[in-house]
Design a protein around this motif. Structure first.
Motif, mmCIF file in Angstrom:
data_model
loop_
_atom_site.group_PDB
_atom_site.id
_atom_site.type_symbol
_atom_site.label_atom_id
_atom_site.label_comp_id
_atom_site.label_asym_id
_atom_site.label_seq_id
_atom_site.Cartn_x
_atom_site.Cartn_y
_atom_site.Cartn_z
ATOM 1 N N SER A 177 0.834 -1.204 0.000
ATOM 2 C CA SER A 177 0.000 0.000 0.000
ATOM 3 C C SER A 177 0.867 1.252 0.000
ATOM 4 C CB SER A 177 -0.926 0.002 1.225
ATOM 5 O OG SER A 177 -1.797 -1.110 1.208
ATOM 6 N N LYS A 178 1.988 1.179 0.695
ATOM 7 C CA LYS A 178 2.915 2.318 0.717
ATOM 8 C C LYS A 178 3.518 2.540 -0.658
ATOM 9 C CE LYS A 178 5.099 5.550 2.999
ATOM 10 N NZ LYS A 178 4.371 6.707 3.568
ATOM 11 N N TYR A 179 3.872 1.468 -1.355
ATOM 12 C CA TYR A 179 4.388 1.598 -2.730
ATOM 13 C C TYR A 179 3.370 2.354 -3.598
ATOM 14 C CZ TYR A 179 7.878 -2.102 -1.738
ATOM 15 O OH TYR A 179 8.924 -2.834 -1.231
ATOM 16 N N VAL A 180 2.097 1.929 -3.530
ATOM 17 C CA VAL A 180 1.057 2.543 -4.359
ATOM 18 C C VAL A 180 0.857 4.009 -3.973
ATOM 19 C CG1 VAL A 180 -1.396 2.464 -4.975
ATOM 20 C CG2 VAL A 180 -0.097 0.336 -4.740
ATOM 21 N N GLU A 181 0.863 4.283 -2.679
ATOM 22 C CA GLU A 181 0.668 5.659 -2.213
ATOM 23 C C GLU A 181 1.781 6.575 -2.703
ATOM 24 O OE1 GLU A 181 -1.560 8.578 -0.348
ATOM 25 O OE2 GLU A 181 -2.044 6.473 -0.648
ATOM 26 N N ASN A 182 3.014 6.111 -2.658
ATOM 27 C CA ASN A 182 4.147 6.925 -3.126
ATOM 28 C C ASN A 182 4.046 7.201 -4.625
ATOM 29 O OD1 ASN A 182 5.315 7.121 -0.586
ATOM 30 N ND2 ASN A 182 6.607 5.317 -0.873
ATOM 31 N N GLU A 214 2.971 -11.423 -7.194
ATOM 32 C CA GLU A 214 1.912 -11.561 -8.194
ATOM 33 C C GLU A 214 0.984 -10.349 -8.184
ATOM 34 O OE1 GLU A 214 3.401 -15.668 -7.445
ATOM 35 O OE2 GLU A 214 2.987 -13.884 -6.239
ATOM 36 N N PHE A 215 0.704 -9.802 -6.999
ATOM 37 C CA PHE A 215 -0.165 -8.618 -6.937
ATOM 38 C C PHE A 215 0.512 -7.421 -7.589
ATOM 39 C CE2 PHE A 215 -1.677 -4.728 -4.874
ATOM 40 C CZ PHE A 215 -3.039 -4.822 -5.145
ATOM 41 N N LEU A 216 1.799 -7.229 -7.315
ATOM 42 C CA LEU A 216 2.526 -6.108 -7.929
ATOM 43 C C LEU A 216 2.537 -6.251 -9.450
ATOM 44 C CD1 LEU A 216 5.516 -5.817 -5.413
ATOM 45 C CD2 LEU A 216 3.659 -4.170 -5.727
ATOM 46 N N GLN A 217 2.706 -7.455 -9.925
ATOM 47 C CA GLN A 217 2.692 -7.668 -11.376
ATOM 48 C C GLN A 217 1.304 -7.406 -11.959
ATOM 49 O OE1 GLN A 217 4.293 -11.672 -11.408
ATOM 50 N NE2 GLN A 217 6.343 -10.951 -11.955
ATOM 51 N N SER A 218 0.254 -7.696 -11.180
ATOM 52 C CA SER A 218 -1.098 -7.402 -11.668
ATOM 53 C C SER A 218 -1.350 -5.900 -11.745
ATOM 54 C CB SER A 218 -2.138 -8.060 -10.748
ATOM 55 O OG SER A 218 -2.222 -7.393 -9.497
ATOM 56 N N LEU A 219 -0.566 -5.112 -10.997
ATOM 57 C CA LEU A 219 -0.671 -3.651 -11.082
ATOM 58 C C LEU A 219 0.050 -3.094 -12.310
ATOM 59 C CD1 LEU A 219 -0.086 -2.549 -7.362
ATOM 60 C CD2 LEU A 219 -2.261 -2.892 -8.537
ATOM 61 N N GLY A 220 0.909 -3.896 -12.900
ATOM 62 C CA GLY A 220 1.636 -3.448 -14.078
ATOM 63 C C GLY A 220 3.145 -3.505 -13.945
ATOM 64 N N PHE A 221 3.661 -3.911 -12.789
ATOM 65 C CA PHE A 221 5.105 -4.038 -12.603
ATOM 66 C C PHE A 221 5.621 -5.209 -13.442
ATOM 67 C CE2 PHE A 221 4.134 -1.554 -8.855
ATOM 68 C CZ PHE A 221 5.272 -0.802 -8.627
ATOM 69 N N THR A 222 6.795 -5.005 -14.037
ATOM 70 C CA THR A 222 7.438 -6.070 -14.813
ATOM 71 C C THR A 222 8.863 -6.268 -14.323
ATOM 72 O OG1 THR A 222 8.122 -4.473 -16.507
ATOM 73 C CG2 THR A 222 6.043 -5.654 -16.879
ATOM 74 N N SER A 223 9.382 -7.479 -14.508
ATOM 75 C CA SER A 223 10.740 -7.805 -14.073
ATOM 76 C C SER A 223 11.758 -7.305 -15.102
ATOM 77 C CB SER A 223 10.874 -9.315 -13.887
ATOM 78 O OG SER A 223 12.197 -9.667 -13.571
ATOM 79 N N VAL A 224 12.768 -6.544 -14.628
ATOM 80 C CA VAL A 224 13.808 -5.982 -15.495
ATOM 81 C C VAL A 224 15.155 -6.092 -14.790
ATOM 82 C CG1 VAL A 224 14.608 -3.937 -16.746
ATOM 83 C CG2 VAL A 224 12.158 -4.346 -16.492
ATOM 84 N N MET A 225 16.197 -6.486 -15.532
ATOM 85 C CA MET A 225 17.560 -6.497 -14.994
ATOM 86 C C MET A 225 18.192 -5.142 -15.267
ATOM 87 S SD MET A 225 17.779 -9.495 -13.686
ATOM 88 C CE MET A 225 19.551 -9.546 -13.311
ATOM 89 N N PHE A 237 14.899 -5.903 -10.866
ATOM 90 C CA PHE A 237 13.990 -4.899 -10.333
ATOM 91 C C PHE A 237 12.583 -5.189 -10.853
ATOM 92 C CE2 PHE A 237 17.990 -2.834 -9.832
ATOM 93 C CZ PHE A 237 17.842 -1.838 -8.873
ATOM 94 N N LEU A 238 11.576 -4.744 -10.096
ATOM 95 C CA LEU A 238 10.216 -4.664 -10.603
ATOM 96 C C LEU A 238 9.967 -3.213 -10.963
ATOM 97 C CD1 LEU A 238 8.163 -6.946 -8.141
ATOM 98 C CD2 LEU A 238 8.871 -7.449 -10.483
#
Length: 439
Positions: A177-182, A214-225, A237-238
């Motif tokens: 929730s803090k990630y989303v708020e920021n 999985e929830f973060l990825q459902s928000l649109g985060f993707t895995s990147v080196m 990183f996500l």
């Protein structure tokens, strides 16, 4: 036998060879002269003809009556042991077969005598009926299958269902929730849209919780080196792309869904069943699932209680007995309740031992045609129980099984009769379609 006589001959030759000599003895000493057969007479005499015939006859008898052969080789011993083991295994198999057959017959007999076949649950996602051992596996499979339809909903279910530690779940939800708020407050700041997976907070609070990533990825985060300053190797990183105002509002809505999320739990199947009037209404035979004990512990306890009933009744005070009863009730997981209706029919249902009285009243009301009319339930001992009482069934001595009596509210029935109305119908037709008789 031939080898036996050859050995005897060798032994005779050895003994007749004369005295031996030491290895340290001087070999230069001249040996004693042995008188040759030509220089002296031979002292030994040949056996007589009668002796020779007697010896030949003895040898002939020995050869005709040889001793039986004794099998002492390793192969013979192994073969004998193998035969004995095979015979023992065959006997054991036959014994087990008989024992298994007896157990199967007893099990079938026990199942036919049970008041209910077992405890069952219903999956709220699929509607499937499940056994206790199968319910958690089925729910996990159902949640994972929902990712194809709604990844946000599935990941929220995953977080709240797969993780038993509620404190860890709360900590993970707070961090996400803090990630989303920021991000919502600083949509143009790239640092808030990147989460380093080796970050201590992420490792300790989010990664350890199933469904967090999985929830973060459902928000649109993707895995990147990405490269990290001061390091030769890149790290994972996500990363979230820049979000539009509408996307940001959607993120907040999904965060709220995460915060409101609850665990998906299989619901106890009441197994509502109607029985015809029977003198066996108070007879209950319950399966082991109803008890918070193993079968062996239950059997031992029943025996102990049976042996000490009279003694305890004499030695314990009423307060002590009530305290013991409270402890005993905690040993039950479920309870089987029957409600005797005015026409004698019996309504049966399965409940948790800690279900409250309003749950029981709701079950009865949903089974009635005219459930809107007030009624009362009378527990064993003529004790009236009130729907408004938030008391557990176990605290009302309604475990592990009990027979209650149903009665319409007398005042309401008097008003209906005065108005010329008919007595209301009792149970719904769909319940009466599967009516059974108690054995």
């Amino acid at each position: 036998m031939k080898k036996f006589f050859d050995d005897i001959k060798k032994d005779i030759k050895f003994k007749s060879a004369g005295p031996g000599k030491k290895l340290t003895e001087d070999t230069s000493t001249k040996p004693e002269k042995v008188q040759s057969s030509s220089s002296g007479k031979n002292n030994r005499h040949a056996p007589s003809e009668g002796a020779q015939m007697a010896g030949a006859a003895a040898l002939a008898r020995i050869e005709q009556h040889q001793r039986p052969k004794v099998h002492t080789s390793q192969d013979a011993i192994r073969n004998q042991v193998k035969r004995e083991l095979q015979a023992e295994a065959a006997a054991q198999a036959e014994k087990e077969k008989v024992h298994t057959t007896e157990e199967t017959q007893m099990l079938v007999k026990d199942l036919t005598n049970l008041s209910v076949s077992g405890v069952y649950f219903t999956c709220p996602l699929t509607g499937a009926t499940l056994t206790k051992s199968r319910r958690e596996v089925h729910i996990k499979e159902a949640i994972l299958m929902r990712f194809e339809e709604d990844a946000v909903e599935a990941s929220v279910m995953m977080i709240h269902t797969f993780n038993k530690d509620k404190e860890k779940v709360k900590a993970a939800v707070d961090i996400i929730s803090k990630y989303v708020e920021n991000i919502f407050k600083n949509p143009s700041e790239e640092k808030y849209r990147k989460i380093k997976l080796s970050n201590k907070v992420f490792q300790e609070k989010v990664r350890c919780v199933e469904g967090g990533r999985e929830f973060l990825q459902s928000l649109g985060f993707t895995s990147v080196m990405l490269p990290v300053e001061g390091q030769e190797e890149e790290e994972e990183f996500l990363v979230l792309p820049v979000q539009s105002p509408d996307d940001l509002e959607l993120m907040k809505e999904r965060r709220d869904r995460l915060q409101r999320g609850e665990a998906v739990r299989a619901q106890l199947d009441r197994q509502a069943q109607v029985f015809r009037p029977s003198p066996n209404a108070q007879r209950f035979e319950l399966p082991p699932e109803f008890y918070n004990l193993t079968a062996e512990e239950l059997k031992r306890e029943q025996q102990q209680r049976s042996d000490l009933v009279e003694k305890n009744a004499m030695l314990r005070t009423k307060a002590m007995r009530e305290k013991e009863e409270q402890r005993a009730r905690r040993k039950y997981n479920y309870t089987l309740l029957r409600i005797r209706l005015p026409d004698g029919h019996l309504l049966q249902g399965t409940f948790y031992a800690w279900d409250r009285l309003p749950v029981l009243f709701e079950f009865v009301r949903e089974s009635l045609v005219d459930g809107w009319q007030p009624f009362e339930l009378i527990a064993p001992g003529s004790q009236k129980i009130q729907e408004s009482d938030e008391v557990a069934l176990a605290e009302c001595n309604l475990v592990p099984a009990a027979l209650l009596t149903f009665a319409w509210d007398a005042a309401v029935q008097a008003d209906i009769a005065a108005a010329g109305g008919k007595s209301p119908s009792l149970l719904k037709p769909e319940l009466l379609e599967s009516i059974q008789s108690l054995s």
